[in-house]
Design a protein around this motif. Structure first.
Motif, PDB file in Angstrom:
ATOM      1  N   MET A 117      -3.033   4.857  -2.404  1.00  0.00           N
ATOM      2  CA  MET A 117      -1.749   4.237  -2.723  1.00  0.00           C
ATOM      3  C   MET A 117      -0.691   5.297  -3.013  1.00  0.00           C
ATOM      4  O   MET A 117       0.471   5.165  -2.597  1.00  0.00           O
ATOM      5  N   THR A 118      -1.079   6.331  -3.728  1.00  0.00           N
ATOM      6  CA  THR A 118      -0.138   7.412  -4.037  1.00  0.00           C
ATOM      7  C   THR A 118       0.371   8.050  -2.752  1.00  0.00           C
ATOM      8  O   THR A 118       1.580   8.293  -2.593  1.00  0.00           O
ATOM      9  N   HIS A 119      -0.536   8.294  -1.818  1.00  0.00           N
ATOM     10  CA  HIS A 119      -0.143   8.933  -0.561  1.00  0.00           C
ATOM     11  C   HIS A 119       0.792   8.037   0.239  1.00  0.00           C
ATOM     12  O   HIS A 119       1.816   8.507   0.773  1.00  0.00           O
ATOM     13  N   ALA A 120       0.476   6.749   0.319  1.00  0.00           N
ATOM     14  CA  ALA A 120       1.324   5.830   1.069  1.00  0.00           C
ATOM     15  C   ALA A 120       2.708   5.709   0.409  1.00  0.00           C
ATOM     16  O   ALA A 120       3.744   5.745   1.096  1.00  0.00           O
ATOM     17  N   TRP A 121       2.730   5.591  -0.912  1.00  0.00           N
ATOM     18  CA  TRP A 121       3.996   5.436  -1.624  1.00  0.00           C
ATOM     19  C   TRP A 121       4.867   6.677  -1.469  1.00  0.00           C
ATOM     20  O   TRP A 121       6.073   6.573  -1.211  1.00  0.00           O
ATOM     21  N   GLN A 122       4.275   7.841  -1.624  1.00  0.00           N
ATOM     22  CA  GLN A 122       5.059   9.066  -1.534  1.00  0.00           C
ATOM     23  C   GLN A 122       5.544   9.343  -0.115  1.00  0.00           C
ATOM     24  O   GLN A 122       6.439  10.161   0.081  1.00  0.00           O
ATOM     25  N   ASN A 123       4.959   8.634   0.851  1.00  0.00           N
ATOM     26  CA  ASN A 123       5.431   8.738   2.241  1.00  0.00           C
ATOM     27  C   ASN A 123       6.250   7.521   2.655  1.00  0.00           C
ATOM     28  O   ASN A 123       6.436   7.278   3.850  1.00  0.00           O
ATOM     29  N   ASN A 124       6.714   6.784   1.655  1.00  0.00           N
ATOM     30  CA  ASN A 124       7.636   5.660   1.873  1.00  0.00           C
ATOM     31  C   ASN A 124       7.079   4.609   2.823  1.00  0.00           C
ATOM     32  O   ASN A 124       7.803   4.073   3.668  1.00  0.00           O
ATOM     33  N   ARG A 125       5.789   4.317   2.671  1.00  0.00           N
ATOM     34  CA  ARG A 125       5.158   3.320   3.528  1.00  0.00           C
ATOM     35  C   ARG A 125       4.628   2.153   2.724  1.00  0.00           C
ATOM     36  O   ARG A 125       4.028   2.343   1.672  1.00  0.00           O
ATOM     37  N   ARG A 126       4.859   0.954   3.239  1.00  0.00           N
ATOM     38  CA  ARG A 126       4.290  -0.234   2.624  1.00  0.00           C
ATOM     39  C   ARG A 126       2.814  -0.365   2.955  1.00  0.00           C
ATOM     40  O   ARG A 126       2.036  -0.892   2.159  1.00  0.00           O
ATOM     41  N   GLU A 127       2.421   0.110   4.122  1.00  0.00           N
ATOM     42  CA  GLU A 127       1.049  -0.042   4.569  1.00  0.00           C
ATOM     43  C   GLU A 127       0.229   1.209   4.269  1.00  0.00           C
ATOM     44  O   GLU A 127       0.698   2.343   4.436  1.00  0.00           O
ATOM     45  N   ILE A 128      -1.003   1.000   3.837  1.00  0.00           N
ATOM     46  CA  ILE A 128      -1.965   2.097   3.721  1.00  0.00           C
ATOM     47  C   ILE A 128      -2.635   2.297   5.071  1.00  0.00           C
ATOM     48  O   ILE A 128      -3.117   1.340   5.685  1.00  0.00           O
ATOM     49  N   ILE A 129      -2.623   3.528   5.557  1.00  0.00           N
ATOM     50  CA  ILE A 129      -3.285   3.866   6.814  1.00  0.00           C
ATOM     51  C   ILE A 129      -4.577   4.597   6.452  1.00  0.00           C
ATOM     52  O   ILE A 129      -4.535   5.747   6.000  1.00  0.00           O
ATOM     53  N   PRO A 130      -5.721   3.949   6.613  1.00  0.00           N
ATOM     54  CA  PRO A 130      -6.973   4.532   6.113  1.00  0.00           C
ATOM     55  C   PRO A 130      -7.239   5.951   6.586  1.00  0.00           C
ATOM     56  O   PRO A 130      -7.587   6.828   5.780  1.00  0.00           O
ATOM     57  N   GLU A 131      -7.060   6.216   7.874  1.00  0.00           N
ATOM     58  CA  GLU A 131      -7.390   7.544   8.379  1.00  0.00           C
ATOM     59  C   GLU A 131      -6.425   8.621   7.884  1.00  0.00           C
ATOM     60  O   GLU A 131      -6.742   9.806   7.882  1.00  0.00           O
TER      61      GLU A 131
END
Length: 424
Positions: A271-285
């Motif tokens: 979640m931290t990675h997705a949020w800090q990259n301004n994304r609503r979706e988590i990309i597993p890979e």
């Protein structure tokens, strides 16, 4: 008689009767919410968490003193140079009035969920857990007699104990991690008589956790400027946001929502990675490559949900957007160093997840993300293990069944069905 609350879907706006309902009947994916008739909170003369019964989706209560306790910090606040640091402690610390025997704020979820099932549902609750939630539901089962089916990773079985003996728990261990336990638990719910507890979709769980925000705000007399919590699924952060919106609507505690500061434990920080990259979706890979290895490396493994309610309507992403929130990644070293500073200052032991939260606050102070005179609510989601061991006998919950990685529920179906017949 006017209903105490109704459920509403955030996607389509439909009002939904509560029959232990956790999803919109129209197929919407957002997190349905409880809307309470009373818009101003009254503190009820009831034990523990149930003093906030006005904003819990239940009519009755349980005779349990478990609930959040908030106090204004002196020692840690002085060390960090903060003038308005409030600590919300959910654990066992009788000197502070904290009587949550499971030592985890997950008991704040288990209590109203158990009552809601009794009032609105029909069946035996199934809970999947990395340890703390399972222990909390076992504890509530012990004091109520309500049977539960708990599924945990094999590595977490030592965390399952109660302070009152219980024979009403069907504990199943899975050779895997937390997400594997969730998958197997979902399969178990295909057995007649077993009902999925609901996770983040369960309004009783969220509003139970939200009492930390209620207690902190009532104690301080105002909504905090900042709220800190370590998260695995992020459900506690969502709960804090929802509770803060109700308090804002109350009108007596301020008009600004607290800024949510949520933290995860490196190297597992999807979640931290997705949020800090301004994304609503988590990309597993991208956000959790080699997830199993990352899960095995964290200090606080209860913070390792591979399928968090991040992107759904009303989920973590929306909570962060609404509060101008932040997400931080905390290393194991930062967590253990923060734990030592907290224990030395406040003189109570912490759950590892709470140590991650303390580290997040320390980092925010050092970077200037919070001001010296800002009002801060620090959610210590667990602690007091040493204290409860001094005062009470802990009874291990023994597994009834164990399954290997990749096994289907058919491997133990007949055994579980037999257990259900005994307790239905």
């Amino acid at each position: 008689m006017t209903e105490k609350y109704v459920l509403r879907c955030p996607n389509c706006g439909t009002i939904i009767p509560d029959h232990y309902t956790n999803v919109c009947p129209k197929g919407c994916t957002g997190l349905i919410r409880a809307e309470y008739r009373k818009k101003m909170l009254d503190i009820r003369p009831l034990p523990g968490i149930f003093r906030f019964s006005d904003w819990l989706p239940v009519e009755g209560y349980l005779p349990s003193d478990a609930g959040p306790v908030t106090y204004q910090s002196e020692a840690l606040a002085r060390e960090l140079g903060l003038s308005h640091l409030f600590i919300g402690f959910s654990g066992y610390w009788p000197e502070r009035g904290a009587q949550t025997d499971s030592c985890s704020f997950k008991e704040l979820e288990a209590l109203p969920t158990t009552v809601r099932m009794k009032e609105k549902g029909n069946g035996i609750l199934q809970i999947s857990s990395a340890g703390n939630t399972g222990r909390a539901f076992c504890q509530v089962s012990a004091i109520t007699g309500a049977p539960v089916v708990v599924v945990v990773p094999e590595s977490a079985v030592d965390r399952l104990w109660t302070t009152t003996p219980t024979e009403n728990v069907c504990l199943i261990t899975v050779d895997g991690d937390y997400t594997d336990s969730i998958a197997f638990g979902n399969a178990v719910c295909g057995i007649p008589g077993i009902v999925a507890e609901g996770g983040a979709r369960n309004v009783a769980r969220r509003d139970g956790m939200g009492t930390v925000m209620l207690d902190g705000t009532v104690t301080a007399g105002e909504l905090p400027d900042h709220y800190f919590q370590a998260v695995g699924s992020g459900t506690g952060g969502i709960a804090a946001w929802e509770a803060a919106m109700r308090l804002k609507g109350d009108g007596r505690f301020g008009t600004n929502l607290p800024r949510l500061h949520l933290a995860q434990n490196e190297p597992f920080v999807p979640m931290t990675h997705a949020w800090q990259n301004n994304r609503r979706e988590i990309i597993p890979e991208t956000d959790m490559p080699d997830a199993r290895h990352a899960v095995s490396q964290v200090y606080a493994d209860v913070l390792t949900n591979r399928e968090p309610p991040y992107a759904v309507r009303g989920g973590v992403y929306d909570a962060l957007i609404a509060t101008n929130g932040t997400m931080d990644a905390i290393t194991n070293t930062e967590a253990t160093e923060a734990e030592k500073r907290f224990v030395d200052a406040e003189e109570i032991d912490l759950d590892p997840a709470a140590s991650v939260c303390v580290a997040s606050l320390i980092k925010a102070v050092e970077t200037g993300a919070v001001g010296r005179d800002d009002s801060i609510l620090l959610n210590i989601t667990g602690g007091g293990y040493r204290r409860v061991a001094e005062d009470k006998t802990r009874f291990p919950v023994e597994p009834l069944f164990g399954v290997k990685k990749g096994a289907t529920v058919d491997a133990v179906r007949r055994d579980i069905e037999g257990w259900v017949k005994s307790y239905a």
